[in-house]
Design an enzyme around this catalytic site. Structure first.
Site, PDB file in Angstrom:
ATOM      1  N   ASP A   1      -2.692   5.602   5.107  1.00 56.91           N
ATOM      2  CA  ASP A   1      -2.392   4.683   4.361  1.00 56.91           C
ATOM      3  C   ASP A   1      -1.231   3.989   4.775  1.00 56.91           C
ATOM      4  O   ASP A   1      -0.103   3.718   3.727  1.00 56.91           O
ATOM      5  CB  ASP A   1      -2.481   5.130   2.768  1.00 56.91           C
ATOM      6  CG  ASP A   1      -3.752   5.150   2.191  1.00 56.91           C
ATOM      7  OD1 ASP A   1      -4.711   5.024   3.107  1.00 56.91           O
ATOM      8  OD2 ASP A   1      -3.757   5.694   1.076  1.00 56.91           O
TER       9      ASP A   1
ATOM     10  N   ASP B   1       1.045  -1.195  -0.135  1.00 54.28           N
ATOM     11  CA  ASP B   1      -0.083   0.043  -0.129  1.00 54.28           C
ATOM     12  C   ASP B   1       0.963   1.314   0.155  1.00 54.28           C
ATOM     13  O   ASP B   1       0.503   2.333  -0.540  1.00 54.28           O
ATOM     14  CB  ASP B   1      -0.836   0.126   1.194  1.00 54.28           C
ATOM     15  CG  ASP B   1      -1.733  -1.194   1.303  1.00 54.28           C
ATOM     16  OD1 ASP B   1      -2.283  -1.515   0.166  1.00 54.28           O
ATOM     17  OD2 ASP B   1      -2.164  -1.795   2.451  1.00 54.28           O
TER      18      ASP B   1
END
Ligand SMILES: Nc1ncnc2c1ncn2[C@@H]1O[C@H](COP(=O)(O)OP(=O)(O)OP(=O)(O)O)[C@@H](O)[C@H]1O
Ligand SMILES: CCCCCCCCCCCCC/C=C/[C@@H](O)[C@H](CO)NC(C)=O
Ligand SMILES: [Ca+2]
Length: 497
Positions: A456, A162
């Protein structure tokens, strides 16, 4: 011929999108030829070889081959020509890709995964690539932002997790705004969507974006989604502090629990993906809560709610008209929640991953211009554990008195004691000191005043933030999670898309 043709027919039928009539010998065969599924065609000594995509269990895709014998040369040419025409008509397929490999993410297998599993498939599909193995963090982001000749490419692929995907998004979005004269520092600015699609070859620790857009974190499956030219629009949140742009977020913005897990886990990168489990358990034991106010603009003009039983699946279409709206137009209708929170999470997509197969917000949508704001108030350790464990089961994780969830277009968070900039700077320094003391003494029952935001997988430098969702700002080489037919049904033509 009949037998082989039936094989092709059965295989291809599963991906049907084109209707082709072909004369085969004296018979007319009416065929659904799923040209979308074919990735390679070769003719050798009168034998036609086809490589095509086949579905397997649990959202996995595989590459299979079929051989087609035909002694009639004219007929053979007719077939080859038809298939070539079909393939040429597929303009959404990429021909030239820019690939970034993070050799450092996950179990540090990025290069190996790409060389062994992905590069041969791209070559087979006649996709040419420029490959860059990153040499440091933000290498890919900065290259995309300033140097990369984007006109040459049909898409950008990242091999990593990610964090690596986030680098690509930052590079592409920033470049697009700069090229279009848009100021990222203004929270009210409407951002210009990126034209290049992004592919993710999973080689990270959580691989949440890949899992939630494809249904599995499997490099071959993701490569095949790139090859067939899938396209999945996705929302992106912009995060600002005092009219200064901080970061974009695509999956999770988490304060409190997930912020603390990340801050602790970053110091344990040497543990690989297991660092999240270790730090998760440690953070759970510390049980810190944080005080502040969350104000949010609910999304009132949409159909779904975060507690729907329906899930975001392939084919779910959201009209891009409900997009990012400037603040003045929407200043009315904001709600405020004040209190002590164990966790404040904004999930712009389900955030499903192998650790949490349903995700933090199972009904969140990838491209509806909203984020699900989940507020977990201070509660007992036992209750918090019940809530966390529901991330791993099918039970409703919001059906608890101390949890509330709102589907929102924008939100702001102001930690208590944070009124002006000078206090904020004080706070930043004080936080680090206090957090360090508490982290060094996990048994300490006091809570630090501030947590960090996990954006994130990156730590944000400020606790007071303002967030807005930009509807469908980017596109991925994916199609969303497909409804899964029973395995026995996979060979049944009725299961075609
Ligand atoms: N060559 C490199 N050396 C060191 N760090 C790098 C390099 N290339 C990229 N990075 C950084 O490595 C970080 C982690 O990468 P990545 O996201 O691929 O793996 P992960 O953190 O293990 O997985 P996940 O994000 O799925 O949890 C990213 O923030 C990225 O900026
Ligand atoms: C004590 C029991 C704890 C069980 C907790 C299980 C829930 C795990 C859910 C993880 C969801 C992660 C969402 C994704 C976030 C990513 O953006 C980020 C970067 O990869 N990953 C993490 C772990 O922050
Ligand atoms: Ca969303």
């Amino acid at each position: 011929v009949g037998h082989c043709w039936r094989t092709i027919f059965r295989s291809c039928h599963r991906f049907s999108s084109n209707f082709v009539n072909c004369n085969l010998a004296t018979q007319t065969f009416t065929v659904f030829l799923i040209s979308n599924s074919i990735i390679h065609l070769a003719l050798c000594f009168g034998v036609l070889y086809l490589s095509y995509v086949e579905r397997a269990r649990q959202h996995r895709w595989r590459c299979s081959d079929v051989t087609f014998h035909c002694s009639d040369g004219v007929l053979r040419q007719q077939w080859i020509q038809t298939i070539r025409e079909q393939l040429t008509a597929l303009t959404s397929r990429p021909k030239h890709l820019l690939v970034y490999i993070n050799p450092y993410g996950g179990k540090q297998q990025g290069e190996c995964i790409y060389e062994q599993k992905v590069a041969p498939l791209f070559a087979c599909a006649s996709i040419s690539t420029d490959v860059i193995v990153t040499e440091h963090a933000n290498h890919a982001r900065d290259h995309l932002k300033t140097e990369a000749e984007l006109k040459k490419y049909d898409g950008v692929v990242c091999v990593g997790g990610d964090g690596m995907f986030s680098e690509i998004v930052h590079g592409l979005v920033s470049r697009t705004q700069r090229d279009n004269g848009v100021d990222q520092n203004s929270p009210e600015e409407k951002l210009v969507p990126c034209s290049l699609r992004i592919g993710i070859i999973p080689a990270g620790s959580t691989d949440c974006i890949c899992y939630a857009t494809v249904g599995i974190n499997d490099p071959v499956t993701s490569a095949l989604h790139v090859i067939v030219g899938d396209s999945q629009p996705m929302d992106v949140c912009s995060v600002h502090h005092n009219n200064t742009f901080l970061r974009y977020s695509i999956s999770l913005l988490g304060y409190g629990f997930y912020g603390d897990v990340l801050a602790d886990s970053e110091r344990k990168r040497w543990m690989g993906p297991a660092r999240y489990d270790f730090s998760g358990f440690k953070t759970f034991l510390t049980h810190h809560h944080y005080e502040g106010a969350v104000s949010f603009l609910p999304a009132t003009d949409i159909l779904g709610t975060p507690r729907d039983k329906t899930r975001c699946r392939a084919g779910y279409v959201t009209l891009p008209n409900l997009c990012f709206c400037s603040i003045p137009e929407y200043e009315v209708g904001w709600g405020v929640v004040r209190g002590k929170f164990l966790a404040i999470n904004a999930a712009s997509m389900s955030c499903a991953c192998p650790r949490s197969p349903m995700g933090l917000s199972p009904a969140a949508h990838l491209a509806d211009g909203t984020t699900d704001l989940i507020l977990v108030r201070k509660c007992s350790r036992f209750n918090f554990l019940r809530h966390l464990l529901r991330h791993t089961s099918k039970d409703d994780q919001f059906d608890m008195t101390f949890v509330e969830v709102h589907r929102v277009r924008r939100f702001r968070f102001t930690p208590r004691h944070c009124q002006n900039d000078s206090e904020l700077d004080l706070r930043e320094n004080g936080k680090q000191l206090f957090s360090q003391i508490c982290r060094d003494h996990p048994a300490c029952s006091c809570s630090p005043a501030y947590s960090s935001w996990n954006c994130d997988g990156e730590i944000l430098p400020h606790a007071a933030i303002e967030v807005g969702v930009h509807c469908q700002l980017i596109k991925l080489f994916a199609r969303g999670i497909e409804e899964q037919p029973l395995f026995e049904d996979l060979a049944n033509p009725q299961c075609a898309l």
